[in-house]
Design a protein around this motif. Sequence first.
Motif, PDB file in Angstrom:
ATOM      1  N   THR A  38      -8.674   5.928   0.046  1.00 34.77           N
ATOM      2  CA  THR A  38      -9.055   4.751   0.814  1.00 34.77           C
ATOM      3  C   THR A  38      -9.728   3.655   0.000  1.00 34.77           C
ATOM      4  OG1 THR A  38     -10.206   4.006   2.808  1.00 34.77           O
ATOM      5  CG2 THR A  38     -11.292   5.716   1.520  1.00 34.77           C
ATOM      6  N   ALA A  39     -10.503   4.000  -1.038  1.00 28.31           N
ATOM      7  CA  ALA A  39     -11.263   2.955  -1.727  1.00 28.31           C
ATOM      8  C   ALA A  39     -11.762   3.473  -3.063  1.00 28.31           C
ATOM      9  CB  ALA A  39     -12.452   2.509  -0.870  1.00 28.31           C
ATOM     10  N   ILE A  40     -12.262   2.533  -3.866  1.00 24.48           N
ATOM     11  CA  ILE A  40     -12.925   2.876  -5.118  1.00 24.48           C
ATOM     12  C   ILE A  40     -14.318   2.258  -5.111  1.00 24.48           C
ATOM     13  CG2 ILE A  40     -10.798   3.048  -6.445  1.00 24.48           C
ATOM     14  CD1 ILE A  40     -11.471   0.285  -7.639  1.00 24.48           C
ATOM     15  N   GLY A  67       0.829  -1.189   0.000  1.00 25.27           N
ATOM     16  CA  GLY A  67       0.000   0.000   0.000  1.00 25.27           C
ATOM     17  C   GLY A  67       0.864   1.240   0.000  1.00 25.27           C
ATOM     18  N   SER A  68       0.239   2.358   0.217  1.00 26.53           N
ATOM     19  CA  SER A  68       0.933   3.637   0.235  1.00 26.53           C
ATOM     20  C   SER A  68       0.746   4.297   1.594  1.00 26.53           C
ATOM     21  CB  SER A  68       0.397   4.554  -0.875  1.00 26.53           C
ATOM     22  OG  SER A  68       0.503   3.936  -2.139  1.00 26.53           O
ATOM     23  N   SER A 108      -4.085   2.854  -1.794  1.00 26.92           N
ATOM     24  CA  SER A 108      -4.692   3.021  -0.478  1.00 26.92           C
ATOM     25  C   SER A 108      -3.673   3.550   0.525  1.00 26.92           C
ATOM     26  CB  SER A 108      -5.257   1.690   0.016  1.00 26.92           C
ATOM     27  OG  SER A 108      -6.358   1.293  -0.742  1.00 26.92           O
ATOM     28  N   GLY A 109      -4.070   4.557   1.264  1.00 30.07           N
ATOM     29  CA  GLY A 109      -3.200   5.149   2.272  1.00 30.07           C
ATOM     30  C   GLY A 109      -2.375   6.307   1.764  1.00 30.07           C
ATOM     31  N   ALA A 145      -7.527   8.698 -10.566  1.00 33.62           N
ATOM     32  CA  ALA A 145      -7.479   7.237 -10.538  1.00 33.62           C
ATOM     33  C   ALA A 145      -6.869   6.735  -9.231  1.00 33.62           C
ATOM     34  CB  ALA A 145      -6.668   6.718 -11.722  1.00 33.62           C
ATOM     35  N   ILE A 146      -7.640   5.903  -8.518  1.00 27.26           N
ATOM     36  CA  ILE A 146      -7.181   5.251  -7.295  1.00 27.26           C
ATOM     37  C   ILE A 146      -7.347   3.756  -7.503  1.00 27.26           C
ATOM     38  CG2 ILE A 146      -7.594   4.958  -4.827  1.00 27.26           C
ATOM     39  CD1 ILE A 146      -8.678   7.819  -4.783  1.00 27.26           C
TER      40      ILE A 146
END
Length: 374
Positions: A232-234, A92-93, A216-217, A210-211
């Motif tokens: 956090t989410a898509i 993650g990030s 995330s994070g 774009a995620i």
Amino acid sequence: MGQNYTRHLLLTTLAAMVLMLFWQSLPLLEGLIIATQAKPRPITPRGVLSEEERATIELFERCKGSVVYISTAKAVVDPWTRSVYNVPRGTGSGFVWDEAGHIVTNYHVIEGASQARVRLDDGRDYPAVLVGASKRHDLAVLRIDVPVKRPQPVMIGTSGDLKVGQKTFAIGNPFGLDWTLTTGIVSALHRQMREGNGVVIRDLIQTDAAINPGNSGGPLLDSAGRLIGVNTAIFSPSGAYAGIGFAIPVDTVNRIVPQLIAYGRYLEPSLGIDVDDRLDRLAKARLGYDGVMVLRVDPRSAAARAGIRGITLYPDGSFDPGDVLLAVDGEPVEDAESLHALLDKHRIGDTVEVRFARDGRLFTLKLPLEPARS
């Protein structure tokens, strides 16, 4: 005459052969001519980058050093040898919160992990320790010890004044592709999302930057390079990116993270009363009312000192209803989740105005918020 005919025939045949050879070699000759003439085409001068492009490049170069790559592992015990192995769990990030080495990321990035490592944009890699986490807000804080050349903390902005249409920039590590920049706009505000574990996250920022998995994070930035949210989410019916991503607003992050650093957990603001959705539904079906019924009052709380009443149960199963909480600071309370969301906008020590109903009468009190007691 015979000799002349023979010589003429021979010359005609030779001429035909030479002509045939010439035509056969013509493509080769043309190829040689073209090859000697082929050169790289001259470059058309581009001119200066647009102001928007220059601003985006400058923002990325300035902010990417505050973004980190997080990899996690989970300890697994071999049932035969009893040996412990660390199995890669996910990536993650995150981003640098302060100069003490605190790293902010999503709770779901580190959930279930037994260890984590943080890699900086210059390639340095450090083991991380978990400082604190709030599953309810999908936030976690790690810490790394960087002896020299500490990375720059991200600049903090505000999310309270965001407008739909503002530009957004997301930096992260989607699919493990290090330090990827995507851009978009704030496409909506005050969204809510129910995660797989049943937790409802409210007041989310919606963006079309774009995620993807691995983002995330990571930080969601405004055009000044300030943090406005944590990706956090898509939303995706197919599981692939569909143009709708969500970020936890920075005002929430800036309220929760200091508590995670100081106490290792989130201290939830409380009125000192207990409510229960299941019991509340049963009581509403029987009695019919708006708001939520007070189940119990902590005897040490300001609510108890103010005379707030909970339900009184009798041995035969009957009960006297307690006070009904109708609103907090003028906003209606519909169930336990909405009560938690309203209180979550405040800090411990804040005073809120609460409106109750008792035996058909309405009354209003001002109560200080206290830490929720487990």
